[in-house]
Scaffold this motif. Structure first.
Motif, mmCIF file in Angstrom:
data_model
loop_
_atom_site.group_PDB
_atom_site.id
_atom_site.type_symbol
_atom_site.label_atom_id
_atom_site.label_comp_id
_atom_site.label_asym_id
_atom_site.label_seq_id
_atom_site.Cartn_x
_atom_site.Cartn_y
_atom_site.Cartn_z
ATOM 1 N N VAL A 307 13.891 66.549 68.318
ATOM 2 C CA VAL A 307 14.073 65.495 67.308
ATOM 3 C C VAL A 307 12.742 65.164 66.658
ATOM 4 O O VAL A 307 12.642 65.005 65.428
ATOM 5 N N ALA A 308 11.678 65.076 67.471
ATOM 6 C CA ALA A 308 10.352 64.802 66.925
ATOM 7 C C ALA A 308 9.912 65.912 65.973
ATOM 8 O O ALA A 308 9.373 65.644 64.887
ATOM 9 N N LYS A 309 10.150 67.152 66.378
ATOM 10 C CA LYS A 309 9.768 68.266 65.515
ATOM 11 C C LYS A 309 10.585 68.271 64.225
ATOM 12 O O LYS A 309 10.048 68.540 63.134
ATOM 13 N N ALA A 310 11.863 67.934 64.317
ATOM 14 C CA ALA A 310 12.703 67.861 63.121
ATOM 15 C C ALA A 310 12.209 66.781 62.162
ATOM 16 O O ALA A 310 12.178 66.982 60.940
ATOM 17 N N LEU A 311 11.803 65.631 62.706
ATOM 18 C CA LEU A 311 11.279 64.559 61.857
ATOM 19 C C LEU A 311 9.992 65.002 61.173
ATOM 20 O O LEU A 311 9.786 64.733 59.972
ATOM 21 N N LEU A 312 9.117 65.682 61.900
ATOM 22 C CA LEU A 312 7.853 66.140 61.309
ATOM 23 C C LEU A 312 8.113 67.145 60.183
ATOM 24 O O LEU A 312 7.427 67.127 59.146
ATOM 25 N N ILE A 313 9.102 68.019 60.361
ATOM 26 C CA ILE A 313 9.444 68.970 59.296
ATOM 27 C C ILE A 313 10.022 68.236 58.092
ATOM 28 O O ILE A 313 9.689 68.550 56.936
ATOM 29 N N ALA A 314 10.857 67.232 58.331
ATOM 30 C CA ALA A 314 11.420 66.456 57.220
ATOM 31 C C ALA A 314 10.325 65.729 56.445
ATOM 32 O O ALA A 314 10.389 65.627 55.209
ATOM 33 N N ILE A 315 9.319 65.231 57.142
ATOM 34 C CA ILE A 315 8.201 64.563 56.460
ATOM 35 C C ILE A 315 7.402 65.570 55.643
ATOM 36 O O ILE A 315 6.964 65.273 54.523
ATOM 37 N N ARG A 316 7.227 66.787 56.179
ATOM 38 C CA ARG A 316 6.499 67.808 55.423
ATOM 39 C C ARG A 316 7.244 68.153 54.137
ATOM 40 O O ARG A 316 6.623 68.390 53.098
ATOM 41 N N GLY A 412 3.322 48.009 59.333
ATOM 42 C CA GLY A 412 2.419 48.939 58.666
ATOM 43 C C GLY A 412 2.963 50.334 58.504
ATOM 44 O O GLY A 412 2.310 51.191 57.905
ATOM 45 N N GLU A 413 4.170 50.598 59.033
ATOM 46 C CA GLU A 413 4.749 51.928 58.937
ATOM 47 C C GLU A 413 5.882 51.942 57.915
ATOM 48 O O GLU A 413 6.421 50.899 57.549
ATOM 49 N N SER A 414 6.235 53.141 57.487
ATOM 50 C CA SER A 414 7.227 53.276 56.421
ATOM 51 C C SER A 414 8.634 53.507 56.931
ATOM 52 O O SER A 414 9.606 53.195 56.243
ATOM 53 N N ALA A 415 8.763 54.086 58.157
ATOM 54 C CA ALA A 415 10.098 54.458 58.619
ATOM 55 C C ALA A 415 10.131 54.494 60.144
ATOM 56 O O ALA A 415 9.110 54.702 60.807
ATOM 57 N N ILE A 416 11.337 54.310 60.690
ATOM 58 C CA ILE A 416 11.569 54.448 62.123
ATOM 59 C C ILE A 416 12.931 55.082 62.324
ATOM 60 O O ILE A 416 13.916 54.685 61.684
ATOM 61 N N LEU A 417 12.989 56.092 63.200
ATOM 62 C CA LEU A 417 14.217 56.841 63.454
ATOM 63 C C LEU A 417 14.770 56.463 64.824
ATOM 64 O O LEU A 417 14.074 56.571 65.834
ATOM 65 N N ALA A 418 16.032 56.023 64.864
ATOM 66 C CA ALA A 418 16.718 55.758 66.130
ATOM 67 C C ALA A 418 17.531 56.991 66.501
ATOM 68 O O ALA A 418 18.353 57.471 65.714
#
Length: 476
Positions: A307-316, A412-418
């Motif tokens: 899930v963390a890797k998927a979020l990092l790819i989505a941000i890229r 200070g952050e833009s997004a949070i994923l549950a």
């Protein structure tokens, strides 16, 4: 040079105003040295060990364990010239020399400074210790040396040294009541219930050593007690009166900071939350394959990693989501790095340490960082630096059996994923209803920074990677 110095509560975080003293590691009479940890404190962000930046002997602890102390308040006083006798006449050698034009004094020893701790010396005064039993100055000096209270070297305090060579340490003076031992050895003996007067000293000059104390314990066939680990993360127990209808718990430390931050975030950033339910059967299969992969041996491999890797790819793929709002300058600050926060529930409260530059890490590196982050949080060793500078966060509510939620942004952050619980459910797959592993994701974002289109693209990309992990390669 001022004999007594005060160590003040430093600001160990970013603008913190107070901290609670969890545990003292020293007591009055103990010898301390530059860099030695003297206490552990809990700030609004983490539990932190405080090293003292000078040498000496503890004169006084200003606060008890459990006290909340403002930053900048003196918490401990240290005698930096122990064994020097009553205070401070000028060195007698100076009287023999004829008057001379003023010369530049020898530079004082530069002491290290902690964040938020000034270099100005304190002015606390205390009557100096006297040599026991009216002993001669030489004997008193030896006793001060043996007890760990000897004055620092003359050169370190700017006094001209006296020339005679150091004599060999003499044997203990007959008739003196107090055995010779340094403060740590005295504390060890006290903890083990050993009377130092009954211990056979083997150290030079008749000093009782740690080995001598342990030998005395072994001689009476009593096992040495095992030191219990300090429960850094455990909260203080709350006394509950039988039959009480209410219990009041003081709000402080991490819980106080979390409450303030969540209120500030909820009423400052306009939150929007979107949801998606996704088939993660292939992701679960990949997790099992990675666990058997020799390149991932010894690493923490679980669905959260992917899930963390998927979020990092989505941000890229959608870099504008990784930003912050600068209210003062009315600017959007785009971040070209991702400090990935992982919300962690601990007995001290919710903390959100983050993995610095997570976007630049390979999958094995990300797995190692996640494992270290979790272990550090569980042991209560997370530092304020570990929790500062985050850009986006994941909260894994699924570990509690919860399907999803509407998480509040970390300030200070833009997004949070549950990330919700993964459940085996009936699911239409290739035109047929089959049991599949399914989860629900919820993405909250700051609507000042992220509009509905951008937020939806990010969430859809995360879901696409988890549904078809081959995209870890084609998109990564």
């Amino acid at each position: 040079m001022t004999r007594f110095r005060e160590f003040k509560m430093p600001d160990v975080g970013e603008g913190l105003t107070e901290a609670e003293i969890l545990k003292w590691y020293v007591q009055p009479g103990d010898e301390v040295h530059d860099g030695m940890v003297v206490c552990e404190v809990e700030t609004a962000k983490a539990a932190v060990e405080l090293p003292i930046p000078f040498d000496g002997v503890v004169h006084e602890l200003r606060f008890e364990e459990g006290a909340t102390v403002d930053v900048g308040t003196a918490i401990i006083a240290v005698d930096t010239q122990p064994g020097a006798g009553e205070a401070a006449p000028e060195a007698p050698a100076a009287a023999a020399a004829p008057a001379a034009p003023a010369a530049a004094p020898a530079p004082a020893k530069r002491e290290p400074v902690l964040v938020g701790y000034g270099v100005a010396e304190g002015s606390t005064k205390r009557r100096a210790r006297k040599a026991p039993g009216g002993a001669s100055p030489a004997t008193a000096a030896v006793q001060a040396e043996m007890n760990g209270t000897a004055a620092p070297a003359d050169a370190a305090i700017g006094i001209a040294p006296v020339a005679p060579a150091a004599p060999a340490i003499p044997a203990p003076v007959p008739g003196e009541d107090r055995p010779l031992a340094k403060p740590p050895v005295r504390k060890l003996a006290k903890d083990l219930g050993v009377d130092l007067a009954t211990v056979v000293a083997t150290g030079a000059g008749g000093i009782v050593t740690r080995e001598d104390v342990h030998a005395a314990v072994a001689a009476r066939q009593a096992p040495a007690p095992v030191e219990e680990p300090v429960a850094v993360a455990a909260p203080a127990p709350v006394a509950v009166t039988a039959g009480a209808r209410e219990t009041r718990i003081p709000v402080k430390g991490v819980r106080k900071m979390t409450a303030q931050a969540m209120v500030g975030s909820a009423f400052t950033a306009p939150h929007v939350t979107e949801f998606i339910t996704v088939d993660v059967t292939r992701t679960m299969k990949l997790v099992q394959d990675l666990k058997a992969d020799k390149d991932m041996a010894g690493l923490r491999v679980n669905p959260l990693l992917l899930v963390a890797k998927a979020l990092l790819i989505a941000i890229r793929r959608n870099p504008d989501v990784n930003a912050s709002w600068d209210e003062e300058n009315q600017e959007i600050v785009l971040k070209h790095y991702v400090n990935l926060g992982i919300a962690a529930a601990t007995p001290r409260g919710l903390i959100v340490p983050n993995i610095k530059d997570a976007d630049a890490r390979t999958l094995p590196e990300l797995a190692a960082s996640l494992g270290e982050l979790v272990a550090t949080a569980r042991e209560g060793r997370t530092t304020p630096a570990d929790m500062s500078g985050g850009t986006v966060t994941i909260t894994n509510v699924g570990v509690f059996g919860v399907d999803t939620g509407t998480p509040i942004l970390n300030p200070g952050e833009s997004a949070i994923l549950a990330f919700g619980a993964i459940r085996l459910q009936p699911w239409v797959h290739k035109g047929k209803v089959k049991p599949r592993h399914v989860t629900t994701l919820a993405l909250s974002f700051d609507h000042r920074l992220v509009d509905g289109e951008l937020g939806s693209k990010v969430l859809a990309d995360i879901a696409a990677v988890l549904e078809n992990p081959k995209k870890l390669i084609t998109w990564g």
